[in-house]
Scaffold this motif. Structure first.
Motif, mmCIF file in Angstrom:
data_model
loop_
_atom_site.group_PDB
_atom_site.id
_atom_site.type_symbol
_atom_site.label_atom_id
_atom_site.label_comp_id
_atom_site.label_asym_id
_atom_site.label_seq_id
_atom_site.Cartn_x
_atom_site.Cartn_y
_atom_site.Cartn_z
ATOM 1 N N VAL A 184 0.814 -1.214 0.000
ATOM 2 C CA VAL A 184 0.000 0.000 0.000
ATOM 3 C C VAL A 184 0.851 1.268 0.000
ATOM 4 N N ASP A 185 2.121 1.106 0.411
ATOM 5 C CA ASP A 185 2.980 2.279 0.508
ATOM 6 C C ASP A 185 3.590 2.660 -0.827
ATOM 7 N N LEU A 186 3.487 1.802 -1.830
ATOM 8 C CA LEU A 186 4.042 2.148 -3.138
ATOM 9 C C LEU A 186 3.146 3.207 -3.779
ATOM 10 N N PRO A 187 3.685 4.382 -4.085
ATOM 11 C CA PRO A 187 2.850 5.519 -4.520
ATOM 12 C C PRO A 187 2.500 5.420 -5.994
ATOM 13 N N TRP A 188 1.787 4.413 -6.370
ATOM 14 C CA TRP A 188 1.560 4.139 -7.781
ATOM 15 C C TRP A 188 0.117 4.335 -8.202
ATOM 16 N N ARG A 189 -0.560 5.231 -7.527
ATOM 17 C CA ARG A 189 -1.916 5.588 -7.939
ATOM 18 C C ARG A 189 -1.905 7.066 -8.326
ATOM 19 N N TRP A 190 -2.520 7.372 -9.462
ATOM 20 C CA TRP A 190 -2.542 8.752 -9.922
ATOM 21 C C TRP A 190 -3.956 9.140 -10.344
ATOM 22 N N SER A 191 -4.279 10.415 -10.154
ATOM 23 C CA SER A 191 -5.592 10.890 -10.577
ATOM 24 C C SER A 191 -5.495 12.322 -11.071
ATOM 25 N N VAL A 192 -6.513 12.730 -11.801
ATOM 26 C CA VAL A 192 -6.608 14.110 -12.266
ATOM 27 C C VAL A 192 -6.997 14.984 -11.075
ATOM 28 N N PRO A 193 -6.245 16.058 -10.799
ATOM 29 C CA PRO A 193 -6.541 16.892 -9.628
ATOM 30 C C PRO A 193 -7.959 17.474 -9.677
ATOM 31 N N ASP A 194 -8.598 17.482 -8.541
ATOM 32 C CA ASP A 194 -9.894 18.137 -8.379
ATOM 33 C C ASP A 194 -10.958 17.633 -9.341
#
Length: 206
Positions: A184-194
């Motif tokens: 869960v600590d691997l920062p491999w999730r990304w999203s469009v801000p706001d």
DNA sequence: CGGGCGATACCCT
DNA sequence: GGGTATCGCCCGA
């Protein structure tokens, strides 16, 4: 008359080609943001949330322990779609990248064919919930195990990733991945801000 | 709009 | 046999 194609509705933009996918999933994933997942029947949505899975170093990845019948597509050519069944009732969809790596599509902003999406989901629901979540968007788009292994490149198999000219967001918003117990600590999730069509919370500070 | 909880069948150990 | 890359429903704000 133009030559008849299997595409019953004109797709907006150009089909993303194979070399785009033939890279590490952690490179591909953020660049998939603001691209479009489109189906041959006109249903389409903008990709606003993704997760990278890296089999070689990621205990949460289906490919972490090597090839099995279920994950075989992930060891095949890049640019194909890996669809898996989970929690006894849900389908989730990934873009295959370099061997053993893929990008889970976690949320879409509905763009076209919204009436078909409501029909596939439920007529009473909020538009925000049509494609907010990896299993919701597969249901809305009509993706099931029948699509496991299809080629997203070449417009032959009914689904494609499109680029309509909108670039990925400049400032990437990241956050912990969701629904997993390890890695869960691997920062491999990304999203469009706001973006209100994103499925989960975003990390504070990046 | 966010949190808690049960449902569900397939995969892999 | 245990765990699961989740969802809808319900509750309270």
């Amino acid at each position: 008359m133009p030559k008849r194609s299997r595409r019953s509705v004109a797709w907006p933009g150009t089909v993303v080609s194979r070399p785009f996918f033939e890279r590490p999933s952690t490179d591909v994933a953020p660049q998939l943001l603001n691209k479009i997942l489109a189906g041959a029947d006109g249903r389409a949505g903008r990709i606003v949330e993704v997760e990278a899975y890296v089999g070689s170093m990621d205990p949460a990845a289906h490919t972490y322990r090597g090839q099995t019948p279920r994950n075989a597509v992930m060891f095949g050519p890049a640019g194909h779609m890996y669809v898996y069944f989970t929690y006894g009732m849900h389908w989730c969809s990934n873009c295959v990248c370099q061997v053993g790596e893929g990008v889970l599509i976690r949320a879409l902003e509905p763009l076209h064919g919204v009436d078909l999406m409501y029909e596939a989901r439920s007529w009473g629901m909020k538009e925000r919930d049509l494609c907010r979540g990896p299993a919701r968007l597969t249901q809305a788009m009509g993706i099931t195990g029948a699509q496991n292994g299809i080629d997203l490149v070449g417009a032959r198999d009914g689904f494609a990733i499109l680029d309509d000219g909108m670039p990925p967001p400049k400032a990437l918003v990241g956050g912990p991945r969701i629904g997993i117990r390890v890695g869960v600590d691997l920062p491999w999730r990304w999203s469009v801000p706001d973006n209100r069509y994103v499925s989960g919370p975003v990390a504070r500070g990046a």
